[in-house]
Design an enzyme around this catalytic site. Structure first.
Site, short mmCIF file in Angstrom:
data_model
loop_
_atom_site.label_atom_id
_atom_site.label_comp_id
_atom_site.label_asym_id
_atom_site.label_seq_id
_atom_site.Cartn_x
_atom_site.Cartn_y
_atom_site.Cartn_z
N CYS A 1 -2.61 -0.03 7.30
CA CYS A 1 -1.78 0.97 7.40
C CYS A 1 -1.86 2.15 8.46
O CYS A 1 -1.11 2.42 9.14
CB CYS A 1 -2.26 1.79 6.26
N HIS B 1 0.80 -1.35 -0.15
CA HIS B 1 0.09 -0.14 0.06
C HIS B 1 0.78 1.49 0.13
O HIS B 1 2.08 1.37 0.41
CB HIS B 1 -1.10 -0.10 1.41
N CYS C 1 -6.40 2.12 5.38
CA CYS C 1 -7.09 0.84 6.16
C CYS C 1 -6.69 0.46 7.35
O CYS C 1 -5.63 1.11 7.83
CB CYS C 1 -6.90 -0.24 5.06
N GLU D 1 0.80 3.91 1.77
CA GLU D 1 1.18 4.31 3.05
C GLU D 1 2.39 3.60 3.56
O GLU D 1 3.49 4.20 4.27
CB GLU D 1 0.13 4.24 4.09
#
Length: 150
Positions: free
Chosen positions: A85, A52, A82, A54
Protein backbone atom coordinates in the site's frame (compact mmCIF):
# COMPACT_ATOMS: atom_id res chain seq x y z
CA UNK A 1 -7.62 20.07 6.97
CA UNK A 2 -9.54 18.58 9.85
CA UNK A 3 -7.61 15.34 10.32
CA UNK A 4 -9.91 14.01 13.05
CA UNK A 5 -12.99 14.54 10.86
CA UNK A 6 -11.54 12.53 7.98
CA UNK A 7 -10.13 9.84 10.27
CA UNK A 8 -13.64 9.33 11.68
CA UNK A 9 -14.73 8.57 8.11
CA UNK A 10 -11.91 6.02 7.83
CA UNK A 11 -12.99 4.52 11.16
CA UNK A 12 -16.53 4.13 9.79
CA UNK A 13 -15.05 2.14 6.90
CA UNK A 14 -13.03 0.02 9.35
CA UNK A 15 -16.16 -0.77 11.33
CA UNK A 16 -17.91 -1.79 8.12
CA UNK A 17 -15.03 -4.18 7.37
CA UNK A 18 -15.35 -5.69 10.86
CA UNK A 19 -19.09 -6.22 10.37
CA UNK A 20 -18.23 -8.24 7.24
CA UNK A 21 -15.64 -10.37 9.04
CA UNK A 22 -12.70 -8.53 7.48
CA UNK A 23 -9.73 -7.17 9.41
CA UNK A 24 -11.06 -3.71 10.33
CA UNK A 25 -8.98 -1.28 8.35
CA UNK A 26 -10.63 1.67 6.66
CA UNK A 27 -9.38 4.42 4.37
CA UNK A 28 -10.61 7.55 2.62
CA UNK A 29 -8.98 9.73 -0.01
CA UNK A 30 -9.68 13.43 0.44
CA UNK A 31 -9.13 16.02 -2.26
CA UNK A 32 -10.23 19.66 -2.06
CA UNK A 33 -12.00 19.01 1.27
CA UNK A 34 -14.20 16.19 -0.04
CA UNK A 35 -13.98 12.43 -0.05
CA UNK A 36 -13.22 11.11 -3.53
CA UNK A 37 -12.47 7.51 -2.55
CA UNK A 38 -13.49 5.14 0.24
CA UNK A 39 -12.35 1.67 1.08
CA UNK A 40 -12.18 -1.04 3.69
CA UNK A 41 -10.45 -4.39 3.64
CA UNK A 42 -12.04 -6.82 1.19
CA UNK A 43 -9.49 -9.61 0.95
CA UNK A 44 -11.75 -12.34 2.32
CA UNK A 45 -14.94 -11.19 0.59
CA UNK A 46 -13.31 -10.81 -2.82
CA UNK A 47 -10.62 -13.49 -2.46
CA UNK A 48 -8.21 -10.74 -3.49
CA UNK A 49 -4.73 -10.57 -1.93
CA UNK A 50 -4.51 -6.86 -2.80
CA UNK A 51 -7.97 -6.03 -1.45
CA UNK A 52 -6.58 -3.70 1.20
CA UNK A 53 -8.54 -0.61 2.28
CA UNK A 54 -5.95 1.76 0.81
CA UNK A 55 -5.95 0.07 -2.61
CA UNK A 56 -9.76 0.11 -2.76
CA UNK A 57 -9.86 3.82 -1.84
CA UNK A 58 -7.05 4.77 -4.25
CA UNK A 59 -8.74 2.94 -7.14
CA UNK A 60 -12.05 4.67 -6.43
CA UNK A 61 -10.35 8.08 -6.19
CA UNK A 62 -8.46 7.57 -9.45
CA UNK A 63 -11.68 6.58 -11.19
CA UNK A 64 -13.44 9.68 -9.81
CA UNK A 65 -10.54 11.89 -10.91
CA UNK A 66 -10.24 10.22 -14.30
CA UNK A 67 -6.50 10.12 -13.66
CA UNK A 68 -4.08 7.82 -11.85
CA UNK A 69 -2.25 10.84 -10.44
CA UNK A 70 -3.84 11.86 -7.15
CA UNK A 71 -1.78 15.01 -6.79
CA UNK A 72 -3.06 17.25 -4.01
CA UNK A 73 -4.94 14.41 -2.31
CA UNK A 74 -4.53 12.96 1.18
CA UNK A 75 -5.19 9.40 2.26
CA UNK A 76 -6.52 8.77 5.78
CA UNK A 77 -6.21 5.21 7.04
CA UNK A 78 -6.76 3.66 10.44
CA UNK A 79 -3.64 1.45 10.35
CA UNK A 80 -0.15 2.18 9.04
CA UNK A 81 0.06 0.96 5.43
CA UNK A 82 2.02 -2.16 4.48
CA UNK A 83 4.77 -2.12 1.85
CA UNK A 84 2.31 -2.85 -0.99
CA UNK A 85 0.00 0.00 0.00
CA UNK A 86 2.92 2.34 0.66
CA UNK A 87 4.11 1.64 -2.89
CA UNK A 88 0.63 2.36 -4.24
CA UNK A 89 0.63 5.70 -2.40
CA UNK A 90 3.96 6.66 -3.95
CA UNK A 91 2.91 5.50 -7.42
CA UNK A 92 -0.42 7.32 -7.29
CA UNK A 93 1.31 10.56 -6.24
CA UNK A 94 -0.84 11.03 -3.12
CA UNK A 95 0.51 14.13 -1.38
CA UNK A 96 -0.17 13.29 2.24
CA UNK A 97 -0.68 10.17 4.36
CA UNK A 98 -2.46 10.33 7.71
CA UNK A 99 -2.71 7.14 9.73
CA UNK A 100 -4.14 6.30 13.11
CA UNK A 101 -1.94 3.62 14.61
CA UNK A 102 1.32 1.92 13.78
CA UNK A 103 1.52 -1.66 12.56
CA UNK A 104 4.72 -3.12 14.08
CA UNK A 105 4.34 -6.38 12.11
CA UNK A 106 3.68 -5.05 8.59
CA UNK A 107 3.75 -1.24 8.58
CA UNK A 108 6.06 0.31 6.02
CA UNK A 109 5.56 4.00 6.70
CA UNK A 110 7.76 4.23 9.77
CA UNK A 111 7.64 0.88 11.60
CA UNK A 112 9.53 -1.71 9.51
CA UNK A 113 10.74 0.80 6.96
CA UNK A 114 9.56 4.03 5.38
CA UNK A 115 8.82 3.60 1.70
CA UNK A 116 6.67 6.73 1.43
CA UNK A 117 9.56 9.01 2.45
CA UNK A 118 12.47 7.19 0.80
CA UNK A 119 14.65 9.83 -0.84
CA UNK A 120 15.67 7.38 -3.59
CA UNK A 121 12.15 7.41 -5.01
CA UNK A 122 10.76 10.04 -7.36
CA UNK A 123 7.85 10.94 -5.05
CA UNK A 124 7.62 11.30 -1.28
CA UNK A 125 4.62 11.91 0.96
CA UNK A 126 4.10 14.10 3.96
CA UNK A 127 3.16 11.78 6.85
CA UNK A 128 1.11 12.45 9.97
CA UNK A 129 0.60 9.60 12.39
CA UNK A 130 -1.37 9.11 15.57
CA UNK A 131 -4.65 10.78 14.59
CA UNK A 132 -7.37 9.18 16.76
CA UNK A 133 -4.83 6.46 17.54
CA UNK A 134 -6.69 5.07 20.54
CA UNK A 135 -9.92 4.61 18.58
CA UNK A 136 -8.07 3.08 15.63
CA UNK A 137 -6.19 0.64 17.90
CA UNK A 138 -9.34 -0.26 19.78
CA UNK A 139 -11.23 -1.28 16.62
CA UNK A 140 -8.47 -3.70 15.65
CA UNK A 141 -7.89 -5.03 19.17
CA UNK A 142 -11.61 -5.65 19.70
CA UNK A 143 -11.83 -7.54 16.38
CA UNK A 144 -8.92 -9.87 17.17
CA UNK A 145 -10.09 -10.34 20.76
CA UNK A 146 -13.49 -11.55 19.48
CA UNK A 147 -11.77 -13.76 16.92
CA UNK A 148 -9.65 -15.44 19.62
CA UNK A 149 -12.71 -16.02 21.84
CA UNK A 150 -14.26 -17.66 18.88
Amino acid sequence: MDDAKWMREALAEARQAASLGEVPVGAVVVCAERIVGRGHNRREIDGDPVGHAEIVAIRQAAEAAGNWRLTGCSLYVTLEPCAMCAGALVNSRVERLVFGTRDPKAGYCGSLGNLVQDSRLNHRLEVTEGVLSEECSEVIQRFFSRLRRG
